[in-house]
Scaffold this active site. Structure first.
Site, PDB file in Angstrom:
ATOM      1  N   CYS A   1      -1.891  -2.924 -18.555  1.00 39.76           N
ATOM      2  CA  CYS A   1      -0.467  -3.150 -18.318  1.00 39.76           C
ATOM      3  C   CYS A   1      -0.022  -4.330 -19.155  1.00 39.76           C
ATOM      4  O   CYS A   1      -0.848  -5.076 -19.665  1.00 39.76           O
ATOM      5  CB  CYS A   1      -0.198  -3.419 -16.841  1.00 39.76           C
ATOM      6  SG  CYS A   1       1.547  -3.174 -16.412  1.00 39.76           S
TER       7      CYS A   1
ATOM      8  N   CYS B   1       6.646  -4.466 -17.327  1.00 39.22           N
ATOM      9  CA  CYS B   1       5.423  -3.768 -17.737  1.00 39.22           C
ATOM     10  C   CYS B   1       5.527  -3.131 -19.117  1.00 39.22           C
ATOM     11  O   CYS B   1       4.676  -2.329 -19.503  1.00 39.22           O
ATOM     12  CB  CYS B   1       5.044  -2.729 -16.688  1.00 39.22           C
ATOM     13  SG  CYS B   1       4.827  -3.450 -15.039  1.00 39.22           S
TER      14      CYS B   1
ATOM     15  N   LYS C   1       2.271   5.123  -8.029  1.00 33.74           N
ATOM     16  CA  LYS C   1       2.372   3.688  -7.767  1.00 33.74           C
ATOM     17  C   LYS C   1       3.796   3.385  -7.341  1.00 33.74           C
ATOM     18  O   LYS C   1       4.743   3.594  -8.103  1.00 33.74           O
ATOM     19  CB  LYS C   1       2.001   2.905  -9.016  1.00 33.74           C
ATOM     20  CG  LYS C   1       2.094   1.406  -8.836  1.00 33.74           C
ATOM     21  CD  LYS C   1       1.697   0.658 -10.089  1.00 33.74           C
ATOM     22  CE  LYS C   1       1.813  -0.843  -9.874  1.00 33.74           C
ATOM     23  NZ  LYS C   1       1.477  -1.595 -11.084  1.00 33.74           N
TER      24      LYS C   1
ATOM     25  N   ARG D   1       1.371 -10.789  -7.482  1.00 33.51           N
ATOM     26  CA  ARG D   1       2.257 -11.313  -8.530  1.00 33.51           C
ATOM     27  C   ARG D   1       2.148 -12.829  -8.612  1.00 33.51           C
ATOM     28  O   ARG D   1       2.253 -13.398  -9.694  1.00 33.51           O
ATOM     29  CB  ARG D   1       3.693 -10.844  -8.294  1.00 33.51           C
ATOM     30  CG  ARG D   1       3.784  -9.345  -8.550  1.00 33.51           C
ATOM     31  CD  ARG D   1       5.190  -8.805  -8.374  1.00 33.51           C
ATOM     32  NE  ARG D   1       5.166  -7.351  -8.470  1.00 33.51           N
ATOM     33  CZ  ARG D   1       6.208  -6.570  -8.227  1.00 33.51           C
ATOM     34  NH1 ARG D   1       7.362  -7.106  -7.880  1.00 33.51           N
ATOM     35  NH2 ARG D   1       6.086  -5.267  -8.329  1.00 33.51           N
TER      36      ARG D   1
ATOM     37  N   GLU E   1       4.126  13.308  -9.985  1.00 30.90           N
ATOM     38  CA  GLU E   1       3.544  12.262 -10.839  1.00 30.90           C
ATOM     39  C   GLU E   1       2.046  12.531 -11.049  1.00 30.90           C
ATOM     40  O   GLU E   1       1.525  12.419 -12.163  1.00 30.90           O
ATOM     41  CB  GLU E   1       3.703  10.871 -10.188  1.00 30.90           C
ATOM     42  CG  GLU E   1       5.070  10.240 -10.351  1.00 30.90           C
ATOM     43  CD  GLU E   1       5.262   9.595 -11.722  1.00 30.90           C
ATOM     44  OE1 GLU E   1       4.398   9.780 -12.604  1.00 30.90           O
ATOM     45  OE2 GLU E   1       6.280   8.914 -11.915  1.00 30.90           O
TER      46      GLU E   1
ATOM     47  N   LYS F   1      -1.071   4.052  -4.646  1.00 30.13           N
ATOM     48  CA  LYS F   1      -0.990   2.614  -4.435  1.00 30.13           C
ATOM     49  C   LYS F   1       0.398   2.242  -3.952  1.00 30.13           C
ATOM     50  O   LYS F   1       1.369   2.711  -4.546  1.00 30.13           O
ATOM     51  CB  LYS F   1      -1.286   1.914  -5.765  1.00 30.13           C
ATOM     52  CG  LYS F   1      -1.123   0.424  -5.750  1.00 30.13           C
ATOM     53  CD  LYS F   1      -1.289  -0.138  -7.124  1.00 30.13           C
ATOM     54  CE  LYS F   1      -0.982  -1.612  -7.055  1.00 30.13           C
ATOM     55  NZ  LYS F   1      -0.889  -2.223  -8.350  1.00 30.13           N
TER      56      LYS F   1
ATOM     57  N   SER G   1      -2.863  -6.390  -2.487  1.00 31.56           N
ATOM     58  CA  SER G   1      -2.873  -7.799  -2.100  1.00 31.56           C
ATOM     59  C   SER G   1      -2.157  -8.075  -0.771  1.00 31.56           C
ATOM     60  O   SER G   1      -2.662  -8.829   0.057  1.00 31.56           O
ATOM     61  CB  SER G   1      -2.254  -8.638  -3.214  1.00 31.56           C
ATOM     62  OG  SER G   1      -0.946  -8.198  -3.527  1.00 31.56           O
TER      63      SER G   1
ATOM     64  N   TYR H   1      -9.853  -5.978  -2.241  1.00 29.98           N
ATOM     65  CA  TYR H   1     -10.277  -7.376  -2.290  1.00 29.98           C
ATOM     66  C   TYR H   1     -11.305  -7.648  -1.187  1.00 29.98           C
ATOM     67  O   TYR H   1     -11.924  -8.700  -1.182  1.00 29.98           O
ATOM     68  CB  TYR H   1      -9.055  -8.297  -2.124  1.00 29.98           C
ATOM     69  CG  TYR H   1      -8.006  -8.027  -3.178  1.00 29.98           C
ATOM     70  CD1 TYR H   1      -8.124  -8.570  -4.455  1.00 29.98           C
ATOM     71  CD2 TYR H   1      -6.922  -7.181  -2.920  1.00 29.98           C
ATOM     72  CE1 TYR H   1      -7.189  -8.287  -5.439  1.00 29.98           C
ATOM     73  CE2 TYR H   1      -5.979  -6.894  -3.896  1.00 29.98           C
ATOM     74  CZ  TYR H   1      -6.128  -7.451  -5.160  1.00 29.98           C
ATOM     75  OH  TYR H   1      -5.203  -7.156  -6.135  1.00 29.98           O
TER      76      TYR H   1
END
Ligand code: PBG
Length: 325
Positions: free
Chosen positions: A120, A130, A195, A205, A233, A248, A274, A313
């Site tokens: 990206c 992006c 996404k 971010r 998509e 996502k 996140s 994570y």
């Protein structure tokens, strides 16, 4: 057959029965661990909104990579924090860019650890979008070439897989063509296919310094209410050559994961993002929830919805719990 012939509780009566009857299980084998790499020496800097997540300099990555591989996690996905940003995000495709250097070090240190790269421009552009900005919007077709160039530079540096997260139309086909023309026909593409323009990316971010400086990503990422559009998509990405498709975020989009699993015969990945991670960490730190049980339940639910792979994570924590540490 009604009650009392049928008693659902019979097979729940002991832990051994329950263990035998489990329909879903999460294995460390299915997890991909995100890593943030930054310039500098001996850097291991905690991301404030993401307890347990750090920025690593390339040298500090060695020890981390060994730890990850030892825990049994098969793959990492790399995000770069560049030294400088510009309009065209040029460090994204620079031969000596931060991600390119990190790939080389990782492959040298632990060759068997699969290195996936996020492809990206938003971490590298001064405006935080992006792609290439023209008249206040991201110019799709002009961006494709830079996205493909970024993917190629990752493959040249030794990446095992590339993962475009920009959501431009046609990027999977462009990347596939560029990789094939340059001798990287064997490098798979994991496309961030569905996404969504989500508030759950907030902490990322901050971590990657990639918040848009004006406007938002709604003109290229998906609108959260849309489910049929997500399938379209995904279908387009599969047609363009995506080897793995991704949904996502994960938790608020389990229905989309489930649809994707039923509609397509390629591996489905889900990104446990996140915001999903930091809510659990914050609540656990406040003593409101049992972190281990909640995290395991979340990962299990993503798997049960149909994800084959989970980017999370929590991968290191989960691996540690599985090992009984
Ligand atoms: C880059 C990118 C983002 C995430 C992964 N790749 C941020 C965004 O699209 O704004 C989010 C990951 C996370 O929240 O954990 N485009």
């Amino acid at each position: 057959m009604p009650f009392p012939i049928n008693r659902m509780r019979r097979l729940r009566s002991s832990e051994t029965f329950r263990r035998m009857m489990r329909e879903t299980s999460v294995s460390v084998d299915n997890l991909i661990y995100p890593l943030f790499v930054a310039h500098g020496l001996d850097v291991k800097l905690q991301v404030p909104s993401m307890p347990g997540v750090f920025h690593f300099s390339v040298d500090a990555l060695r020890e981390e990579a060994e730890e990850i591989a030892e825990s049994g996690i098969p793959a990492v996905i790399l995000f770069g924090i560049p030294s400088s940003k510009d309009e065209l995000g040029s460090e994204a495709y620079a031969r000596d860019g931060i991600v390119q250097r990190a790939i080389a070090t990782l492959k040298q240190t632990v060759p068997e650890l699969v290195v996936i790269t996020d492809v990206c421009l938003c971490e590298y552009t001064s405006h935080g979008h992006c792609g290439v900005v023209r008249d206040g919007d991201v110019a799709n077709d002009e961006t494709l070439e830079l996205i493909a160039r970024t993917a190629l530079s990752h493959a040249e540096a030794g990446a095992d897989m590339v993962a475009p997260s920009d959501m431009m139309d046609g990027r999977v086909a462009e990347i596939r063509e560029t990789l094939d023309e340059n001798g990287f026909a064997q490098v798979p593409i994991m496309a961030y296919s569905a996404k969504f323009a989500s508030a759950f990316y907030g902490p990322f971010r901050d971590a990657a310094g990639c918040a848009p400086q004006f406007g938002d990503r709604a003109s290229y990422q998906m609108d959260p209410p849309n489910r049929r559009e997500a399938l379209k998509e995904i279908a387009l990405d599969v047609e363009e050559g995506a080897d793995i498709v991704m949904v996502k975020p994960a938790l608020a989009y389990l229905d989309v994961i489930s649809d994707a699993r039923m509609s397509f015969d390629v591996p489905v990945a889900a990104y446990n993002v996140s915001g999903e991670y930091c809510m659990v960490k914050a609540a656990a730190q406040a003593g409101y929830i049992d972190e281990r049980r909640i995290t395991t339940e979340i990962l299990t639910s993503i798997k049960r919805a149909g994800a084959d792979l989970i980017i999370t994570y929590s991968a290191k924590d989960f691996a540690m719990w599985q090992a009984g540490v």
